[in-house]
Design a protein around this motif. Structure first.
Motif, short mmCIF file in Angstrom:
data_model
loop_
_atom_site.label_atom_id
_atom_site.label_comp_id
_atom_site.label_asym_id
_atom_site.label_seq_id
_atom_site.Cartn_x
_atom_site.Cartn_y
_atom_site.Cartn_z
N MET A 85 0.83 -1.20 0.00
CA MET A 85 0.00 0.00 0.00
C MET A 85 0.87 1.25 0.00
N THR A 86 0.21 2.37 -0.23
CA THR A 86 0.84 3.68 -0.08
C THR A 86 -0.01 4.50 0.87
N PHE A 87 0.63 5.47 1.49
CA PHE A 87 -0.09 6.42 2.32
C PHE A 87 0.52 7.79 2.11
N SER A 88 -0.34 8.81 2.12
CA SER A 88 0.10 10.17 1.86
C SER A 88 -0.21 11.03 3.07
N VAL A 89 0.74 11.89 3.41
CA VAL A 89 0.57 12.76 4.57
C VAL A 89 1.00 14.18 4.22
N ARG A 90 0.39 15.15 4.91
CA ARG A 90 0.78 16.56 4.77
C ARG A 90 1.51 16.96 6.05
N TRP A 91 2.73 17.44 5.88
CA TRP A 91 3.56 17.86 7.00
C TRP A 91 3.18 19.29 7.42
N PRO A 92 3.60 19.71 8.62
CA PRO A 92 3.20 21.02 9.13
C PRO A 92 3.52 22.19 8.20
N GLY A 143 -7.63 11.40 7.35
CA GLY A 143 -8.23 12.60 7.92
C GLY A 143 -7.74 12.92 9.31
N ALA A 144 -7.10 11.97 9.96
CA ALA A 144 -6.61 12.20 11.32
C ALA A 144 -5.38 13.11 11.29
N GLU A 145 -5.23 13.88 12.37
CA GLU A 145 -4.04 14.69 12.55
C GLU A 145 -3.32 14.19 13.80
N TYR A 146 -2.02 14.01 13.66
CA TYR A 146 -1.18 13.54 14.74
C TYR A 146 -0.04 14.52 14.94
N THR A 147 0.41 14.69 16.17
CA THR A 147 1.62 15.47 16.35
C THR A 147 2.73 14.77 15.56
N VAL A 148 3.75 15.52 15.21
CA VAL A 148 4.87 14.92 14.48
C VAL A 148 5.42 13.72 15.24
N ALA A 161 4.06 5.51 12.56
CA ALA A 161 4.67 5.04 11.31
C ALA A 161 5.78 4.03 11.61
N ARG A 162 6.56 4.28 12.66
CA ARG A 162 7.63 3.35 13.04
C ARG A 162 7.04 1.99 13.41
N THR A 163 5.99 2.01 14.22
CA THR A 163 5.34 0.75 14.61
C THR A 163 4.80 0.02 13.39
N ALA A 164 4.08 0.75 12.52
CA ALA A 164 3.47 0.13 11.34
C ALA A 164 4.51 -0.43 10.39
N LEU A 165 5.54 0.36 10.09
CA LEU A 165 6.54 -0.09 9.12
C LEU A 165 7.42 -1.20 9.69
N THR A 166 7.66 -1.18 10.99
CA THR A 166 8.39 -2.29 11.61
C THR A 166 7.58 -3.57 11.52
N GLU A 167 6.28 -3.47 11.83
CA GLU A 167 5.41 -4.63 11.73
C GLU A 167 5.32 -5.12 10.29
N ALA A 209 13.15 5.56 7.50
CA ALA A 209 14.26 6.52 7.58
C ALA A 209 13.87 7.86 6.96
N ALA A 210 13.15 7.83 5.83
CA ALA A 210 12.72 9.07 5.17
C ALA A 210 11.74 9.84 6.05
N ILE A 211 10.84 9.13 6.71
CA ILE A 211 9.88 9.77 7.61
C ILE A 211 10.62 10.37 8.80
N GLU A 212 11.52 9.63 9.39
CA GLU A 212 12.26 10.12 10.55
C GLU A 212 13.13 11.32 10.18
#
Length: 98
Positions: free
Chosen positions: A4-11, A32-37, A44-50, A71-74
């Motif tokens: 899958m892919t997922f798209s996010v908008r950064w601050p 549609g959810a907003e999460y602190t960075v 994302a770390r939990t999901a991608l590790t799993e 790594a790109a997200i971090e």
């Protein structure tokens, strides 16, 4: 194994399109959810590790794409404050998968 892919908008407004080798991201992020960075990065770390572990279990090797995506997200999150908005999770889960 479905990917899958997922798209996010950064601050600051930039959009990042991300890859996962597994649909497990649906368990950790919601469109549609907003999460602190910090929270987004942790989810994302939990999901991608799993997802990477699912690849390892099935194919006997590490998924370098999941590692690189994390790594790109971090890297993007480093020194960034504010909220990350989840724009899309593709493909969406069917009713049977949810």
């Amino acid at each position: 194994m479905p990917e899958m892919t997922f798209s996010v908008r950064w601050p600051a407004g930039g959009v990042q399109h991300c890859y996962s080798p597994s649909l497990v991201v649906h368990d950790h992020l919601e469109v549609g959810a907003e999460y602190t960075v910090e929270e987004f990065t942790a989810r994302a770390r939990t999901a991608l590790t799993e997802a990477g572990e699912r690849v390892r279990a099935k194919f006997g090797m590490t998924c370098t794409s999941a590692v690189a995506q994390l790594a790109a997200i971090e890297d993007r999150a480093a020194g960034t404050a504010g909220t990350v908005r989840v724009l899309a999770l593709e493909p969406p889960l069917s009713q049977e998968e949810s």
